[in-house]
Design a protein around this motif. Structure first.
Motif, PDB file in Angstrom:
ATOM      1  N   UNK A   1       0.965  -1.271   0.009  1.00 52.52           N
ATOM      2  CA  UNK A   1      -0.062  -0.035   0.082  1.00 52.52           C
ATOM      3  C   UNK A   1       0.898   1.273   0.175  1.00 52.52           C
ATOM      4  N   UNK A   2       2.077   1.231   0.826  1.00 53.87           N
ATOM      5  CA  UNK A   2       2.878   2.454   0.810  1.00 53.87           C
ATOM      6  C   UNK A   2       3.674   2.534  -0.383  1.00 53.87           C
ATOM      7  N   UNK A   3       3.840   1.564  -1.091  1.00 51.99           N
ATOM      8  CA  UNK A   3       4.816   1.225  -2.325  1.00 51.99           C
ATOM      9  C   UNK A   3       3.593   2.050  -3.424  1.00 51.99           C
ATOM     10  N   UNK A   4       2.344   1.419  -3.330  1.00 51.89           N
ATOM     11  CA  UNK A   4       1.734   2.289  -4.430  1.00 51.89           C
ATOM     12  C   UNK A   4       1.632   3.571  -4.179  1.00 51.89           C
ATOM     13  N   UNK A   5       1.367   4.091  -2.756  1.00 51.52           N
ATOM     14  CA  UNK A   5       1.300   5.543  -2.779  1.00 51.52           C
ATOM     15  C   UNK A   5       2.475   6.449  -3.263  1.00 51.52           C
ATOM     16  N   UNK A   6       3.568   5.733  -2.963  1.00 49.40           N
ATOM     17  CA  UNK A   6       4.875   6.449  -3.221  1.00 49.40           C
ATOM     18  C   UNK A   6       5.072   6.474  -4.795  1.00 49.40           C
ATOM     19  N   UNK A   7       4.680   5.345  -5.527  1.00 47.17           N
ATOM     20  CA  UNK A   7       4.662   5.147  -7.025  1.00 47.17           C
ATOM     21  C   UNK A   7       3.567   6.272  -7.686  1.00 47.17           C
ATOM     22  N   UNK A   8       2.350   6.510  -7.127  1.00 46.59           N
ATOM     23  CA  UNK A   8       1.613   7.351  -7.514  1.00 46.59           C
ATOM     24  C   UNK A   8       2.069   8.910  -7.230  1.00 46.59           C
ATOM     25  N   UNK A   9       2.568   9.140  -6.144  1.00 43.47           N
ATOM     26  CA  UNK A   9       3.124  10.462  -5.823  1.00 43.47           C
ATOM     27  C   UNK A   9       4.471  10.885  -6.968  1.00 43.47           C
ATOM     28  N   UNK A  10       5.084   9.990  -6.957  1.00 41.85           N
ATOM     29  CA  UNK A  10       6.625  10.125  -7.630  1.00 41.85           C
ATOM     30  C   UNK A  10       6.243  10.127  -9.086  1.00 41.85           C
TER      31      UNK A  10
END
Length: 287
Positions: free
Chosen positions: A78-87
């Protein structure tokens, strides 16, 4: 025979070459060692990683540290997905704004151009920590506090001055004769930018995208302050939660597994774009 001998490298040059390779090798080991250590510890059994975190290698191979990450908060994916979307959002928005802005500063002349460019560059001197309160109030007013889009806008704002500077230098290296030839053939400004300028200045675009990705991917303070919902946290915040174990004991194995998950996308992206990165950093240096 004497001519061939005299044309070869002198003893002083050979010693200098050896010193260069030795120094470069030592520096490479120093820079690579933390990454190798993190990856090696992430594959140790959790008990061994906790008992002896300084040891580099282990006789046992285990994926338990990665499985433990799934139990941290909402789960590492979930955190990796958030980081990908933000980046990706930061990269996309930064490139969409910086490319035409850099093109305008490079190829057009308008009143107040120098003052505007200097003012834009001066914003890089403002410490991010000094304007956290105004940024928080603005995001709260726009209903974007605790929102991934709000974080993307913050990251893009701080990334733009450097990105516009890079793109202006990249476009400065393109000869004006190409633009004049395209205008004679009837090309519009949009066509010139899209089909002529951007392909030539592609190393600069790749450099801007790479910096935007790395800065937004690794940023911690803004994500910690502007996000309060655990399901919207990013990977750097997850690492802090992983390091806080029972009674304050650091879970070294899970922490290094989290570090490995966090750094792999950065390493892959840098290796893929490194040839563009070097050319983009030097674009505009020689005109």
């Amino acid at each position: 025979m004497s001519d061939l001998t005299s044309n070869g490298p002198s003893r002083r040059e050979r010693l200098g070459l050896v010193a260069f390779y030795v120094t470069a090798s030592v520096l490479a080991v120093l820079f690579l060692m933390p990454m190798v250590w993190s990856v090696a510890n992430s594959f140790k059994p959790p008990a061994e990683a906790l008992a002896n975190p300084l040891a580099l290698f282990s006789k046992a191979f285990s994926l338990d540290n990665y499985r433990r990450l799934e139990g941290v908060g909402a789960g590492w994916y979930v955190y990796a997905g958030n980081s990908v979307m933000i980046a990706l959002g930061t990269v996309l928005l930064t490139v969409l704004i910086a490319v035409p802005a850099g093109y305008g500063f490079s190829k057009f002349r308008f009143p107040g151009q120098t003052v505007l460019f200097v003012a834009l560059m001066a914003t890089m001197m403002i410490p991010f920590q000094s304007i956290l309160t105004p940024l928080f109030l603005i995001l709260n007013l726009l209903k974007l506090q605790n929102n991934l889009l709000g974080l993307v806008l913050i990251y893009t704002t701080f990334q733009l001055p450097f990105s516009i500077f890079m793109m202006r230098n990249a476009f400065d290296a393109v000869p004006k004769a190409l633009i004049e030839a395209a205008r004679i053939d009837g090309a519009s400004q949009w066509t010139i930018l899209r089909r002529i300028m951007v392909p030539i200045a592609l190393p600069g675009v790749a450099t801007v995208a790479l910096f935007a990705f790395l800065n937004s991917w690794n940023e911690f303070l803004a994500a910690l302050i502007f996000l309060s919902d655990q399901n919207k946290f990013t990977l750097p915040i997850m690492l802090v939660n992983v390091s806080s174990g029972i009674y304050g004991i650091i879970d070294w194995g899970a922490l290094q597994a989290g570090v490995t998950v966090t750094m792999i996308p950065c390493l892959v992206l840098f290796l893929l774009l490194q040839r563009y990165y070097v050319r983009g950093m030097t674009a505009g240096a020689v005109k």
